[in-house]
Design an enzyme around this catalytic site. Structure first.
Site, PDB file in Angstrom:
ATOM      1  N   PHE A   1       0.853  -1.186   0.000  1.00  0.00           N
ATOM      2  CA  PHE A   1       0.000   0.000   0.000  1.00  0.00           C
ATOM      3  C   PHE A   1       0.886   1.232   0.000  1.00  0.00           C
ATOM      4  O   PHE A   1       1.731   1.399   0.881  1.00  0.00           O
ATOM      5  CB  PHE A   1      -0.931   0.036   1.220  1.00  0.00           C
ATOM      6  CG  PHE A   1      -1.870   1.212   1.173  1.00  0.00           C
ATOM      7  CD1 PHE A   1      -3.015   1.167   0.376  1.00  0.00           C
ATOM      8  CD2 PHE A   1      -1.590   2.381   1.859  1.00  0.00           C
ATOM      9  CE1 PHE A   1      -3.873   2.258   0.293  1.00  0.00           C
ATOM     10  CE2 PHE A   1      -2.445   3.487   1.773  1.00  0.00           C
ATOM     11  CZ  PHE A   1      -3.583   3.420   1.004  1.00  0.00           C
TER      12      PHE A   1
ATOM     13  N   ASP B   1       9.194   2.702   1.820  1.00  0.00           N
ATOM     14  CA  ASP B   1       8.010   3.465   2.194  1.00  0.00           C
ATOM     15  C   ASP B   1       7.847   3.311   3.704  1.00  0.00           C
ATOM     16  O   ASP B   1       7.372   2.289   4.186  1.00  0.00           O
ATOM     17  CB  ASP B   1       6.779   2.944   1.435  1.00  0.00           C
ATOM     18  CG  ASP B   1       5.486   3.662   1.849  1.00  0.00           C
ATOM     19  OD1 ASP B   1       5.505   4.377   2.871  1.00  0.00           O
ATOM     20  OD2 ASP B   1       4.475   3.494   1.146  1.00  0.00           O
TER      21      ASP B   1
ATOM     22  N   LYS C   1       2.367  10.089   7.896  1.00  0.00           N
ATOM     23  CA  LYS C   1       1.614   9.746   9.116  1.00  0.00           C
ATOM     24  C   LYS C   1       2.125  10.376  10.421  1.00  0.00           C
ATOM     25  O   LYS C   1       1.658  11.421  10.815  1.00  0.00           O
ATOM     26  CB  LYS C   1       1.495   8.229   9.218  1.00  0.00           C
ATOM     27  CG  LYS C   1       0.584   7.660   8.114  1.00  0.00           C
ATOM     28  CD  LYS C   1       0.055   6.291   8.423  1.00  0.00           C
ATOM     29  CE  LYS C   1      -1.100   5.905   7.518  1.00  0.00           C
ATOM     30  NZ  LYS C   1      -0.747   5.276   6.266  1.00  0.00           N
TER      31      LYS C   1
HETATM   32  C1  LIG Z   1      -0.986   5.471   4.874  1.00  0.00           C
HETATM   33  C2  LIG Z   1       0.090   5.024   3.960  1.00  0.00           C
HETATM   34  C3  LIG Z   1       0.331   5.686   2.739  1.00  0.00           C
HETATM   35  C4  LIG Z   1      -0.545   6.801   2.229  1.00  0.00           C
HETATM   36  O1  LIG Z   1      -0.506   7.948   3.015  1.00  0.00           O
HETATM   37  P1  LIG Z   1      -1.574   9.120   2.759  1.00  0.00           P
HETATM   38  O2  LIG Z   1      -1.130  10.194   3.705  1.00  0.00           O
HETATM   39  O3  LIG Z   1      -2.920   8.577   3.077  1.00  0.00           O
HETATM   40  O4  LIG Z   1      -1.461   9.534   1.342  1.00  0.00           O
HETATM   41  C5  LIG Z   1       1.401   5.269   1.978  1.00  0.00           C
HETATM   42  N1  LIG Z   1       2.180   4.247   2.375  1.00  0.00           N
HETATM   43  C6  LIG Z   1       1.965   3.586   3.527  1.00  0.00           C
HETATM   44  C7  LIG Z   1       2.884   2.479   3.916  1.00  0.00           C
HETATM   45  C8  LIG Z   1       0.911   3.937   4.351  1.00  0.00           C
HETATM   46  O5  LIG Z   1       0.690   3.260   5.472  1.00  0.00           O
END
Ligand SMILES: *Cc1c(COP(=O)(O)O)cnc(C)c1O
Length: 390
Positions: free
Chosen positions: A129, A214, A243
């Site tokens: 994700f 990420d 986050k």
């Molecule tokens: C939440 C998340 C995203 C996306 O972040 P947004 O601020 O909602 O765009 C991307 N990568 C990971 C691993 C996430 O947990």
């Protein structure tokens, strides 16, 4: 009739009006122990006094100026991120998806700048994700997020997470970068084996590709280190954060080595709001709190205590919980029954968790919890497990 708020979320019927530390109060007067932290965002708890003071002071001074000017706060935050990570340079944006968009552009641009423009593929993991923009749904590769939004952005290849043979087979003279989450979050809290992460580093180097982590969810202390890559003892070339970075104030960042960022000169990327003075003031305070001597040791100790108590409890309810897994303060409970039902029942009993893939209920508590909050969470979990025991 369509609701005035576009109905893109399945929302629980509860609205919160106040938060303090690990607790939230709903508009109907109930108190909840928040072990979801807004999906790993309020890592220092709700309304941390230092962050409130910082935001109020900055709000009275200056909110926004354009990136056409020097923004002192960006230089201060970037210097702290650089001093405490692998990185040499930082781009500021507003969300995780945007941080990943910057990472993807940077990886392609790196290859282009060194005369390897044909290297434009990003190899990602299945179940990943990376966000909800057109670029990041293609990077994530999950059909449920792509359906109906064709044509999907080309240039992303997917291999099973944790499978080094499949990764090596996919690497080629078209590869720009490998992009993975060190611990897959949304797909069910699946930690990457430290050895797998080390071998990704070696393979990226061998094939002339960049390694991108990420850490939007795993970063900012979530795994009981400032960044999850520290557990594996390898560093990426590029890393995305968001986050927990602003403790609840929207902010994202893309960190990189000097080498990886070499192609990103003036005009190559930008953001109107990215790194504005409000966001930078709060982010600097978040970093100051997390970098305080002893902070991360305490997080690690409490994470170990939480994990140990959870394992002991879940062992008593094998018909309810199949597995406890995760890293630091990022823990998944794989449920035998529906994880959605489990999260709903826990909420009704006063504990907030977050559902994830693979039938997992996720614990993402604020990093400031101690024995008292852990004991209270365990009491609610035990009561709820007993309710659903067949
Ligand atoms: C939440 C998340 C995203 C996306 O972040 P947004 O601020 O909602 O765009 C991307 N990568 C990971 C691993 C996430 O947990």
């Amino acid at each position: 009739m369509i609701p005035v708020v576009l109905p893109t979320y399945g929302r629980a019927d509860v609205a919160f009006e106040r938060g303090e530390g690990a607790y939230l109060w709903s508009s109907d007067g109930r108190r909840f122990l928040d072990f979801g932290a807004g999906v790993a965002v309020t890592n220092l708890g709700h309304c941390h006094p230092k962050l409130v003071e910082t935001l109020q002071n900055q709000a009275a001074k200056l909110w926004h100026v354009s990136n056409h000017y020097t923004i002192t706060g960006q230089e201060k935050v970037a210097a702290k991120l650089v001093a405490n990570s692998f990185a040499d340079t930082v781009f500021f944006c507003n969300s995780g998806a945007e941080a990943n968009e910057c990472a993807i552009k940077m990886a392609r641009r790196y290859q282009f700048t060194r005369g390897q423009g044909q290297r434009n593929q990003i190899i990602c993991a299945s179940g990943a994700f990376h966000g909800r923009t057109l670029g990041t749904i293609a990077a994530g590769g999950q059909e449920k997020y792509l359906e109906g939004f064709e044509p999907r952005l080309p240039g992303f290849v997917h291999v099973p997470f944790g499978n080094m043979n499949a990764m090596r087979d996919a690497l080629s003279e078209h590869t720009a970068a490998i992009l993975v989450e060190p611990v897959q979050g949304e797909s069910g809290v699946i930690p990457g084996d430290p050895d797998y992460l080390r071998r990704l580093r070696a393979a990226a180097d061998e094939f002339g590709a960049l390694l991108v982590f990420d850490e939007v969810q795993t970063g900012m202390g979530r795994t009981a280190k400032l960044f999850a890559y520290e557990h594996a003892g390898v560093t990426p070339d590029i890393m995305s954060l968001a986050k927990g970075l602003g403790g609840g104030f929207p902010v994202g960042a893309c960190l990189a080595t000097e080498k990886a960022a070499a192609g990103m000169g003036a005009g190559t990327h930008g953001s109107t709001f990215g790194g504005n003075p409000l966001a930078m003031a709060v982010t600097e305070s978040v970093l100051d709190c997390m970098l305080e001597a002893g902070f991360m040791d305490k997080v690690a100790a409490n994470a170990a205590l939480l994990r140990q108590r959870l394992e002991a409890l879940c062992a008593r309810f094998p018909a309810v919980i199949e597995e406890v897994r995760g890293l630091g303060m990022m823990i998944g409970l794989k449920c035998k029954g529906s994880n959605i039902e489990m999260v709903t029942r826990l909420r009704n009993n006063g504990l907030l968790l977050i559902p994830a893939g693979d039938n997992v209920a996720r614990l993402l508590p604020p990093l400031i919890i101690g024995e008292a909050e852990i004991a209270e969470a365990l009491t609610i979990l035990e009561k709820t497990f007993a309710e659903v025991t067949p």
